[in-house]
Design a protein around this motif. Structure first.
Motif, PDB file in Angstrom:
ATOM      1  N   GLY A  56       0.796  -1.219   0.000  1.00 61.40           N
ATOM      2  CA  GLY A  56       0.000   0.000   0.000  1.00 61.40           C
ATOM      3  C   GLY A  56       0.826   1.265   0.000  1.00 61.40           C
ATOM      4  O   GLY A  56       2.056   1.262  -0.014  1.00 61.40           O
ATOM      5  N   ASN A  57       0.127   2.382   0.041  1.00 54.25           N
ATOM      6  CA  ASN A  57       0.717   3.715   0.048  1.00 54.25           C
ATOM      7  C   ASN A  57       0.331   4.376   1.370  1.00 54.25           C
ATOM      8  O   ASN A  57      -0.814   4.786   1.552  1.00 54.25           O
ATOM      9  N   ASN A  58       1.278   4.481   2.287  1.00 54.64           N
ATOM     10  CA  ASN A  58       0.945   4.827   3.663  1.00 54.64           C
ATOM     11  C   ASN A  58       1.867   5.921   4.189  1.00 54.64           C
ATOM     12  O   ASN A  58       2.985   6.112   3.703  1.00 54.64           O
ATOM     13  N   SER A  59       1.396   6.615   5.225  1.00 51.55           N
ATOM     14  CA  SER A  59       2.227   7.609   5.900  1.00 51.55           C
ATOM     15  C   SER A  59       1.697   7.816   7.311  1.00 51.55           C
ATOM     16  O   SER A  59       0.532   7.528   7.612  1.00 51.55           O
ATOM     17  N   ALA A  60       2.577   8.310   8.167  1.00 50.62           N
ATOM     18  CA  ALA A  60       2.184   8.633   9.546  1.00 50.62           C
ATOM     19  C   ALA A  60       3.004   9.826  10.012  1.00 50.62           C
ATOM     20  O   ALA A  60       4.168   9.987   9.631  1.00 50.62           O
ATOM     21  N   THR A  61       2.379  10.674  10.825  1.00 46.71           N
ATOM     22  CA  THR A  61       3.076  11.813  11.424  1.00 46.71           C
ATOM     23  C   THR A  61       3.089  11.626  12.936  1.00 46.71           C
ATOM     24  O   THR A  61       2.025  11.445  13.553  1.00 46.71           O
ATOM     25  N   ASN A  71      -2.283   7.439   8.049  1.00 46.04           N
ATOM     26  CA  ASN A  71      -2.995   7.397   6.772  1.00 46.04           C
ATOM     27  C   ASN A  71      -2.543   6.155   6.005  1.00 46.04           C
ATOM     28  O   ASN A  71      -1.344   5.933   5.826  1.00 46.04           O
ATOM     29  N   PHE A  72      -3.511   5.347   5.552  1.00 47.24           N
ATOM     30  CA  PHE A  72      -3.177   4.110   4.861  1.00 47.24           C
ATOM     31  C   PHE A  72      -4.065   3.932   3.637  1.00 47.24           C
ATOM     32  O   PHE A  72      -5.236   4.332   3.635  1.00 47.24           O
ATOM     33  N   SER A  73      -3.480   3.356   2.574  1.00 47.16           N
ATOM     34  CA  SER A  73      -4.217   3.185   1.324  1.00 47.16           C
ATOM     35  C   SER A  73      -3.819   1.870   0.677  1.00 47.16           C
ATOM     36  O   SER A  73      -2.632   1.598   0.456  1.00 47.16           O
ATOM     37  N   ASN A  74      -4.828   1.018   0.410  1.00 46.46           N
ATOM     38  CA  ASN A  74      -4.633  -0.265  -0.279  1.00 46.46           C
ATOM     39  C   ASN A  74      -3.595  -1.149   0.405  1.00 46.46           C
ATOM     40  O   ASN A  74      -2.746  -1.762  -0.240  1.00 46.46           O
ATOM     41  N   VAL A 112     -12.122  -2.156   5.632  1.00 44.63           N
ATOM     42  CA  VAL A 112     -11.354  -2.626   6.785  1.00 44.63           C
ATOM     43  C   VAL A 112     -11.989  -3.910   7.295  1.00 44.63           C
ATOM     44  O   VAL A 112     -13.116  -3.902   7.790  1.00 44.63           O
ATOM     45  N   GLY A 113     -11.281  -5.022   7.154  1.00 46.91           N
ATOM     46  CA  GLY A 113     -11.821  -6.312   7.584  1.00 46.91           C
ATOM     47  C   GLY A 113     -11.618  -6.571   9.059  1.00 46.91           C
ATOM     48  O   GLY A 113     -12.434  -7.229   9.693  1.00 46.91           O
ATOM     49  N   GLY A 228      -7.789   4.310   4.774  1.00 47.79           N
ATOM     50  CA  GLY A 228      -8.427   5.148   5.773  1.00 47.79           C
ATOM     51  C   GLY A 228      -7.472   6.119   6.420  1.00 47.79           C
ATOM     52  O   GLY A 228      -6.290   6.221   6.043  1.00 47.79           O
ATOM     53  N   SER A 229      -7.997   6.822   7.408  1.00 44.28           N
ATOM     54  CA  SER A 229      -7.225   7.827   8.130  1.00 44.28           C
ATOM     55  C   SER A 229      -7.714   7.871   9.567  1.00 44.28           C
ATOM     56  O   SER A 229      -8.925   7.834   9.826  1.00 44.28           O
TER      57      SER A 229
END
Length: 625
Positions: A56-61, A71-74, A112-113, A228-229
């Motif tokens: 996925g394509n993710n980031s966190a601060t 923040n998380f995607s796929n 989100v499972g 999601g976020s």
């Protein structure tokens, strides 16, 4: 000892818990910050943090005040967390008393499972053998609360630090996981981490050395990716009342010691500081309610760590022991509880539910009355074994015991339907309805039925009593249902209801009493736009919801109400007091109309391509007494 409550022990700390209004309104995100876009295990200020993902394509601060944004995607599995890490793994008894404070803000979530929000840690240096991972889950980003699938051993429900949690253990090869899952989610609160460790130890879940204690947000999907976020504007880990910056909760200083037990300032020296841990001196003796469970009595100078219905407990040589000779006495409780056949709790009970009958606790996995509460006594009519049916629209005969739970065969005449149909057989009303797929249902004149569905997006089959919409449930008489469910080859079920279903007119209401489900998860808060709370109805705990919907109904496409009672613990067989649910709903202002039907139901649906399986009901009877 199955359930216990935390004794208000100060554990040699005088720090004051920050008022919920303080950090539950925190906007956070103060101090230095760092943005992580990969797998990072780092530090900012005195805060340890980590971001990890499987695709996925993710980031966190992460911020130096402990707060963080994710923040998380796929992604198939995503974790971000902030708190305390240790350079060398330590046993919890070497660390001190651990607490966490957090505030959660859900921004968005799709596909989100499964999800866990709360406290998390793990270790490769367990000091036992293998890898260990632990979760204390107070909330989730998924549609449903995590279910029994989290562990291959379920220990049951326990009151821990004032909340009811379900405890699980899971072993997968070299990995061992411990879980405490809160029954009712919350978005802000204090988690007594040490209390969970202590409960696990009492259940034989030996705590390993740990390398971290962090506030966690995790989301995943075993199929495609999830996105999601989430924001955690407040996240603090306290050890012996101090956070990573050395600041005390509430501004008070905390005690120190030459050594530590379970965070109680005990070891080879006494806790020092503004206050001492509250203690009680034992006599070297303890009640049989403790020794009969295989525990020893503590020495005469023991300190009470916990109290529950068995007595007072201490810890010596890393083992629980009975501390003192106090024998719990049974407290008094309202007659409105005792009249229903329930006992009064012991004098150390903790209130976990309040309704019109009084205050309720749980001891030995049974509901009990917890103290006196001024109430207006209410009486729930119970089914008697010798009473006879007084009225009904079918020839369903009442069952006088639970022998039907061993029933395995259908009997009588039968009819098989392969398309949407409302009918009757031998005076028993039935209906099959589906919006798609290749489906069938077989109904029998004894009330039993079998439902088969393939690639259906929504499928219902039901059997029971049909009415003419001219009488209320009070005019018809007291309604009950007996059922037995057998699940077979269930696949791709996203939501499901098994129990009692029906409609009323004037007002138009669709109602569900849900005792089981074919889906992996219990139906969640998404069923209704108003959650009334948890109530004990006919001896079991149900969550009650109300919803307003516009769509298909027995009177065509229109707007109508939906009422739900969803059982906390699923069961495959039992008797449902239908009228008791109607009465509870009406107490909550959920008005019932004139009865159209009350039937045993099997419903399954899929938000994706379709669901398949078989729900067999070898016993199903709805009757009036």
């Amino acid at each position: 000892m199955k359930l216990f409550q935390i004794f208000p022990l100060l554990l040699s700390l005088t720090s004051v818990t920050l008022a919920a209004d303080d950090f539950c309104n925190a906007t956070g995100f103060q101090g230095q910050s760092v943005v992580s876009t990969g797998h990072d295990v780092k530090k900012i200020g005195n805060i340890d943090y980590e971001q990890w993902a499987d695709g996925g394509n993710n980031s966190a601060t992460f911020y130096s005040d402990g707060s963080f944004k994710c923040n998380f995607s796929n992604t198939k599995d995503y974790l971000c967390r902030s708190g305390v890490a240790f350079s060398q793994a330590k046993y919890p008894s070497e660390i001190g008393h651990i607490e966490a404070e957090y505030r959660l803000v859900k921004k968005s979530a799709s596909n989100v499972g499964y999800s866990y929000v709360g406290v998390y840690g793990w270790t490769l240096q367990s000091g036992i053998s293998g890898v260990y991972e632990y979760y204390i889950v107070d909330n989730w980003l998924s549609q449903w609360r995590p279910g029994d699938w989290v562990g291959n051993t379920k220990f049951g429900d326990f009151t821990i630090d004032g909340g009811v949690y379900t405890v699980y253990k899971n072993v997968n090869g070299n990995l061992t996981q411990y879980f405490s899952l809160r029954k009712s989610e919350r978005t802000c609160g204090t988690i007594d981490v040490t209390a969970h460790f202590a409960q696990w130890e009492k259940l034989g879940l030996k705590m390993p050395k740990i390398t971290e204690i962090k506030v966690l947000a995790e989301a995943g999907n075993t199929g495609g990716g999830c996105s999601g976020s989430v924001e955690i504007p407040y996240a603090k880990i306290y050890i012996n009342g101090k956070d990573q910056d050395g600041k005390s909760k509430g501004g008070s200083s905390s005690g120190g010691s030459n050594g530590q037990g379970l965070g109680n300032g005990q070891g080879n020296g006494q806790g020092q500081g503004n206050g001492q841990g509250q203690s009680a001196t034992g006599s070297g003796k303890c009640p049989s309610t403790i020794t009969s469970q295989g525990y020893k009595c503590c020495s005469s100078n023991c300190d009470i760590i916990y109290r529950d219905q068995s007595g007072d407990w201490g810890v010596e040589n890393d083992e629980w022991c009975g501390c003192g000779s106090r024998v719990p006495k049974t407290t008094n409780c309202p007659s409105s509880i005792k009249n229903q056949g329930y006992k009064c709790c012991s004098d150390s009970c903790e209130i976990v539910l309040t309704d019109s009958d009084g205050d309720w606790g749980i001891e030995n996995d049974e509901w009990c009355g917890c103290g006196i509460k001024n109430t207006t006594p209410t009486t729930t009519t119970k089914k008697s074994n010798n009473s006879q049916p007084t009225q009904g629209q079918s020839n369903n005969n009442s069952s006088t015991n639970t022998n039907f739970c061993s029933t395995s065969k259908h009997s009588g005449q039968s009819v098989t339907e392969t398309s949407n149909k409302v009918g009757s057989i031998g005076g028993v009303g039935y209906e099959l309805w589906a919006d798609s797929g290749n489906n069938s249902a077989t109904f029998y004149s004894d009330g039993s039925f079998s439902c088969s569905f393939r690639n259906a997006k929504d499928y219902l089959c039901r059997s029971g009593l049909s009415f003419d919409s001219t009488k209320t449930y009070q005019q018809l008489g007291h309604m009950y249902a007996d059922f037995k469910l057998v699940k077979q080859n269930i696949q791709n079920v996203d939501y499901s209801y098994v129990g009692i279903y029906g409609w009323t007119r004037n007002p138009l209401v669709e109602f569900y009493v849900v005792d089981n489900w074919l889906s992996q998860w219990r139906p969640g808060d998404w069923v209704g736009n108003k959650k009334h709370g948890d109530f004990t109805i006919d001896g079991a705990k149900y969550t009650v919801y109300e919803n307003t919907r516009t769509g298909p109904s027995i009177d065509g496409n229109t707007t109508f109400k939906q009422y739900f009672s969803i059982r906390q613990q699923a069961r495959d067989c039992g008797t449902i007091d239908i009228t008791a649910h109607f009465e509870q709903w009406e107490k909550l202002g959920m008005r019932m109309g004139k009865m159209h039907e009350a039937k045993v139901l099997g419903e399954a649906g899929s938000t994706g391509s379709g669901t398949s399986g078989t729900a067999d009901f070898p016993y199903a009877k709805v009757y009036i007494k």
